[in-house]
Design a protein around this motif. Sequence first.
Motif, PDB file in Angstrom:
ATOM      1  N   ASP A  45      42.242  41.292  37.471  1.00  0.00           N
ATOM      2  CA  ASP A  45      43.323  42.231  37.763  1.00  0.00           C
ATOM      3  C   ASP A  45      43.849  42.868  36.476  1.00  0.00           C
ATOM      4  N   ARG A  46      43.772  42.112  35.363  1.00  0.00           N
ATOM      5  CA  ARG A  46      44.211  42.674  34.080  1.00  0.00           C
ATOM      6  C   ARG A  46      43.375  43.883  33.700  1.00  0.00           C
ATOM      7  N   TYR A  47      42.073  43.779  33.907  1.00  0.00           N
ATOM      8  CA  TYR A  47      41.183  44.870  33.499  1.00  0.00           C
ATOM      9  C   TYR A  47      41.323  46.067  34.424  1.00  0.00           C
ATOM     10  N   ARG A  48      41.624  45.806  35.677  1.00  0.00           N
ATOM     11  CA  ARG A  48      41.817  46.927  36.596  1.00  0.00           C
ATOM     12  C   ARG A  48      43.098  47.695  36.250  1.00  0.00           C
ATOM     13  N   ILE A  49      44.109  46.991  35.738  1.00  0.00           N
ATOM     14  CA  ILE A  49      45.315  47.678  35.258  1.00  0.00           C
ATOM     15  C   ILE A  49      44.960  48.581  34.077  1.00  0.00           C
ATOM     16  N   HIS A  50      44.202  48.030  33.141  1.00  0.00           N
ATOM     17  CA  HIS A  50      43.840  48.817  31.963  1.00  0.00           C
ATOM     18  C   HIS A  50      42.871  49.950  32.320  1.00  0.00           C
ATOM     19  N   ASP A  51      42.126  49.759  33.378  1.00  0.00           N
ATOM     20  CA  ASP A  51      41.267  50.834  33.853  1.00  0.00           C
ATOM     21  C   ASP A  51      42.105  52.072  34.164  1.00  0.00           C
ATOM     22  N   ALA A  52      43.249  51.859  34.796  1.00  0.00           N
ATOM     23  CA  ALA A  52      44.129  52.977  35.114  1.00  0.00           C
ATOM     24  C   ALA A  52      44.790  53.543  33.858  1.00  0.00           C
ATOM     25  N   VAL A  53      45.072  52.672  32.881  1.00  0.00           N
ATOM     26  CA  VAL A  53      45.730  53.120  31.649  1.00  0.00           C
ATOM     27  C   VAL A  53      44.789  53.968  30.804  1.00  0.00           C
ATOM     28  N   TYR A  54      43.545  53.515  30.663  1.00  0.00           N
ATOM     29  CA  TYR A  54      42.623  54.154  29.722  1.00  0.00           C
ATOM     30  C   TYR A  54      41.728  55.214  30.354  1.00  0.00           C
TER      31      TYR A  54
ATOM     32  N   PHE B  17      42.164  45.277  22.333  1.00  0.00           N
ATOM     33  CA  PHE B  17      41.279  45.389  21.175  1.00  0.00           C
ATOM     34  C   PHE B  17      39.827  45.610  21.607  1.00  0.00           C
ATOM     35  N   ILE B  18      39.293  44.707  22.463  1.00  0.00           N
ATOM     36  CA  ILE B  18      37.849  44.785  22.719  1.00  0.00           C
ATOM     37  C   ILE B  18      37.412  44.218  24.060  1.00  0.00           C
ATOM     38  N   ALA B  19      38.236  43.360  24.696  1.00  0.00           N
ATOM     39  CA  ALA B  19      37.781  42.720  25.932  1.00  0.00           C
ATOM     40  C   ALA B  19      37.705  43.720  27.089  1.00  0.00           C
ATOM     41  N   TYR B  20      38.726  44.606  27.199  1.00  0.00           N
ATOM     42  CA  TYR B  20      38.675  45.552  28.314  1.00  0.00           C
ATOM     43  C   TYR B  20      37.442  46.441  28.233  1.00  0.00           C
ATOM     44  N   SER B  21      37.147  46.984  27.067  1.00  0.00           N
ATOM     45  CA  SER B  21      36.005  47.898  26.961  1.00  0.00           C
ATOM     46  C   SER B  21      34.711  47.189  27.340  1.00  0.00           C
ATOM     47  N   THR B  22      34.603  45.912  26.958  1.00  0.00           N
ATOM     48  CA  THR B  22      33.399  45.146  27.298  1.00  0.00           C
ATOM     49  C   THR B  22      33.338  44.904  28.802  1.00  0.00           C
ATOM     50  N   TRP B  23      34.493  44.585  29.399  1.00  0.00           N
ATOM     51  CA  TRP B  23      34.554  44.428  30.855  1.00  0.00           C
ATOM     52  C   TRP B  23      34.143  45.718  31.554  1.00  0.00           C
ATOM     53  N   LYS B  24      34.607  46.848  31.041  1.00  0.00           N
ATOM     54  CA  LYS B  24      34.303  48.122  31.694  1.00  0.00           C
ATOM     55  C   LYS B  24      32.802  48.389  31.666  1.00  0.00           C
ATOM     56  N   TRP B  25      32.157  48.082  30.550  1.00  0.00           N
ATOM     57  CA  TRP B  25      30.694  48.201  30.445  1.00  0.00           C
ATOM     58  C   TRP B  25      30.034  47.338  31.509  1.00  0.00           C
ATOM     59  N   PHE B  26      30.478  46.080  31.592  1.00  0.00           N
ATOM     60  CA  PHE B  26      29.973  45.155  32.616  1.00  0.00           C
ATOM     61  C   PHE B  26      30.154  45.754  34.007  1.00  0.00           C
ATOM     62  N   ASP B  27      31.351  46.261  34.281  1.00  0.00           N
ATOM     63  CA  ASP B  27      31.684  46.756  35.613  1.00  0.00           C
ATOM     64  C   ASP B  27      30.882  48.009  35.956  1.00  0.00           C
ATOM     65  N   LEU B  28      30.716  48.897  34.977  1.00  0.00           N
ATOM     66  CA  LEU B  28      29.943  50.110  35.210  1.00  0.00           C
ATOM     67  C   LEU B  28      28.483  49.796  35.516  1.00  0.00           C
ATOM     68  N   HIS B  29      27.903  48.880  34.754  1.00  0.00           N
ATOM     69  CA  HIS B  29      26.475  48.628  34.944  1.00  0.00           C
ATOM     70  C   HIS B  29      26.207  47.891  36.248  1.00  0.00           C
ATOM     71  N   ARG B  30      27.080  46.950  36.603  1.00  0.00           N
ATOM     72  CA  ARG B  30      26.815  46.229  37.864  1.00  0.00           C
ATOM     73  C   ARG B  30      26.977  47.150  39.072  1.00  0.00           C
TER      74      ARG B  30
ATOM     75  N   ALA C 259      27.743  43.621  42.764  1.00  0.00           N
ATOM     76  CA  ALA C 259      28.292  44.936  42.440  1.00  0.00           C
ATOM     77  C   ALA C 259      29.755  45.073  42.835  1.00  0.00           C
ATOM     78  N   ASP C 260      30.142  44.449  43.942  1.00  0.00           N
ATOM     79  CA  ASP C 260      31.503  44.646  44.465  1.00  0.00           C
ATOM     80  C   ASP C 260      32.317  43.362  44.513  1.00  0.00           C
ATOM     81  N   ASP C 261      31.861  42.315  43.867  1.00  0.00           N
ATOM     82  CA  ASP C 261      32.576  41.034  43.881  1.00  0.00           C
ATOM     83  C   ASP C 261      33.874  41.170  43.079  1.00  0.00           C
ATOM     84  N   PRO C 262      35.062  40.980  43.695  1.00  0.00           N
ATOM     85  CA  PRO C 262      36.317  41.123  42.954  1.00  0.00           C
ATOM     86  C   PRO C 262      36.539  40.003  41.942  1.00  0.00           C
ATOM     87  N   ASN C 263      35.876  38.873  42.139  1.00  0.00           N
ATOM     88  CA  ASN C 263      35.982  37.747  41.211  1.00  0.00           C
ATOM     89  C   ASN C 263      34.576  37.273  40.845  1.00  0.00           C
TER      90      ASN C 263
END
Length: 534
Positions: free
Chosen positions: A523-532, A381-394, A500-504
């Motif tokens: 790891d959940r968001y990295r899976i969805h990264d590949a899906v979306y 619904f919304i958590a992955y997209s927010t994570w992706k924003w976080f991940d892109l900016h960092r 920037a590169d901290d896995p956790n």
Amino acid sequence: MTLLAGMGLHAQNTNAFPVQARTDKGIIEGNYNTHTGIQTYFGVPFAQPPVGELRWKAPRPMEAWDGVKLTKKFGPRPMQTRVFGDMKSRSDGVSEDCLYLNIWTPAKRDTSGLPVLVYFYGGGNVAGDASEPRYDGESMAKKGMVVVTTNYRLNIFGFLAHPELSAESPYGGSGNYGSLDQQAALQWVRDNIAAFGGDPAKVTIAGESAGSIGVSTLMASPLSKGLIAGAIGESGASINPTMAPVPLSEGEEQGAGFLKQAGITSIAELRKLPTRDIYELYNESGRFGFPMTIDNYFLPASLPEIFESGGQAQVPLLVGWNSAEIPGMAFMQGMPYTPENFEKKVREVYPERHAAVLQAYAHNTPKEVEYAATALASDRFIAYSTWKWFDLHRKHSDQPVYRYLYSKIRPPLRDANLRPGLAGGTVEAGSEAPAMPEPIGAPHACEIEYCMGNLHLVDDYAWTAEDYKVSETMQALFANFIMNGDPNSPDLPSWPAAGADDPNPPVMVIDTQSKSVPAAHDDRYRIHDAVYNK
């Protein structure tokens, strides 16, 4: 700053006297509350009314006026139907003439340089209102900042794209009018906020849900350069699968399809219709709004493309989401919470990646399945997209990025005739909406009144001392970030920025006992990264 004592009409507030401020277009008159020390200016116009020939056009600057314009009550909210049960408006009706903002300031006669918060409401870009009590700016203004909430056009009035609209626009694109309203409000703040004690170089933008999505697009837009000093996103970014912008041609096609279905032959014909006709045609269509477009003006590309190139506003970012954004039933579609049913649904939804998804979401017992389905529904619904924003900016900025997970479970509703809605909010107990299970986390939108310090203005819930404690902590973290670009202070739990590169990376879990912990499930968001992002 220019705060002038007013000699006009008696203030409606019995604890207030009139005050005036000079904007670049004329003098406005608000109220100075002698009990709180906060001055308020409500219903301040920041653009020409987008009506008549200005329908479906970028907002135009206000024209200057003579005399004093009274700004003591909220302006009309944008055209919308009642979509979400938790929206409680204080606006002066509903109107296409809706481009008004509201200001709360603690400034004295000689104050200058205050940080500024500009907050955008949520509502899926189909509903919402800057006058809602949960967005009220007084509590934040008492922390030492100027607070602005602003309207922007919604649904068909704010996001309709069409080939004829693109052809007539100077930039060859269409749609995104509500987004351009947000950007116009920021320009107004840049040009005028010093008159209210604010510093135009210290503007932090914030929002929840569609408001957070708006913040993400404002960060990405080249039109926002120099208007933003910091950003706060609460649950949402305009990144697939959450309200991502579509190619202009796709938006135009949707708009053309709407006109055809409505029996309208041209934009000129649509512009001549009364508000009521457009409102009813839109509602009859059954649409949930229109998408943002990559219009080559407000948005030249998708958000991942803009952020990966470093083209976004290079400012500190505080971003997060809630622990149970939407119930697991949204994923299970009525199937009981059993491991077998969860596996069946995952295989159906992720035919190529079901093994990785099942490994990432523990589901060995019915209770584990409830948590797994809730997490998966929330991520989609919304958590992955927010994570992706976080991940892109960092990864594509040298600015600090702070991430939170809001986890406080809300107390019961006071009114036995209400019950929780699917994605936050409330519904009538007798409605056809499915009954919600007992909460296992914090639902969508529930954190707004906590972070803005407005529990006392939201009477739906039986707030406890613990709720006020959580609100005090969350508001202080947000206020510190707005004031300093850093949420930390000695009296609060330490909140490290994410590497920037901290896995956790560190996540501030905001709850009765707030603390920073390493991210446990990225790891959940990295899976969805590949899906979306195929």
